[in-house]
Scaffold this active site. Structure first.
Site, mmCIF file in Angstrom:
data_model
loop_
_atom_site.group_PDB
_atom_site.id
_atom_site.type_symbol
_atom_site.label_atom_id
_atom_site.label_comp_id
_atom_site.label_asym_id
_atom_site.label_seq_id
_atom_site.Cartn_x
_atom_site.Cartn_y
_atom_site.Cartn_z
ATOM 1 C CG ASP A 64 -1.937 1.271 1.027
ATOM 2 O OD1 ASP A 64 -2.376 1.631 0.266
ATOM 3 O OD2 ASP A 64 -1.926 1.809 2.444
ATOM 4 C CD GLU A 66 -4.610 1.460 -2.866
ATOM 5 O OE1 GLU A 66 -4.367 2.748 -2.655
ATOM 6 O OE2 GLU A 66 -5.101 0.835 -1.974
ATOM 7 C CG ASP A 91 -1.042 3.035 6.099
ATOM 8 O OD1 ASP A 91 -1.082 3.685 5.094
ATOM 9 O OD2 ASP A 91 -1.072 3.204 7.320
#
Length: 223
Positions: A12, A73, A146
């Site tokens: 992330d 991501e 996260d």
């Protein structure tokens, strides 16, 4: 196609906090957690120093856990321009670290991950955390958010990898068939051209050996 044993590192991306995770695919949709954590860089440090720290930390994870593939991501941010730029810098460093190790990178949008994990592309963070905790059989929810996001990314790729592979194989098969068709078409054209050329040559030879019906025969010498 069986992806059992596939080890995925989910990331992330972020410059202040970067969520990291490693999972391993089991049979079917079973996924086993390997490790999860967060890399932090001080917000008051120079950009170059923060990116270096991030690169080194992520590189150590890649070297220690030896993933087969990286899932990152794909962030679409419409808010603060500075935040967008920092995240973009971080993503670039992460992709570079993977490329240096010859690791393939797959990127997923937040809605793709949410859809894969919860079945709802608009699921909130609380719902996602509950689902990822249940899927991986964790004793407690991963923190901070996260870390949970990084796990969700890794699981998402584990579940989508077979489909991606089938799609890629289909594309390769279609390209192979297209080339075969073009090759056959080229041979057919060559054969047709050769036949046409032979026909033209034969017609020319026939005309050369027989006078035209409009040609007058030579008159006999009156003498």
């Amino acid at each position: 196609m069986n992806h059992e044993g596939l080890r995925v590192m989910g990331i992330d991306p972020g410059l202040t906090r970067c969520g990291l995770s490693v999972v391993q695919a089991g049979r079917g949709r079973t996924v086993y957690p390997v490790s999860v954590g967060v890399v932090r860089t001080p917000s008051d440090a120079e950009l170059a120093d923060r990116l270096l720290r991030l690169s080194q930390a992520v590189g150590e994870w890649m070297d220690d856990y030896t993933p087969d593939v990286i899932a990152i991501e794909r962030v679409f941010e419409r808010g603060n321009v500075s935040t967008v730029m920092n995240t973009a810098h971080a993503v670039g460093v992460l992709i570079l670290a993977a490329a240096e190790r010859g690791l393939p990178v797959h990127m997923y949008t937040p809605s793709e991950v949410k859809k894969a994990i919860s079945g709802n592309g608009r699921a909130d963070k609380k719902q996602m955390t509950v689902m990822i905790t249940r899927i991986l059989g964790l004793a407690e929810a991963p923190k901070p958010a996260d870390a949970a996001d990084a796990l969700a990314l890794a699981v998402c790729h584990c579940w989508r990898a077979p489909l991606l592979m089938r799609t890629r194989m289909t594309a390769v098969d279609l390209e192979h068939r297209r080339r075969q068709y073009q090759g056959k078409l080229g041979k057919a054209k060559s054969t047709l051209n050769a036949r046409n050329n032979a026909q033209v040559t034969g017609d020319a030879q026939v005309r050369a050996g027989h006078p035209s019906q409009f040609e007058r025969p030579d008159r006999a010498d009156p003498r």
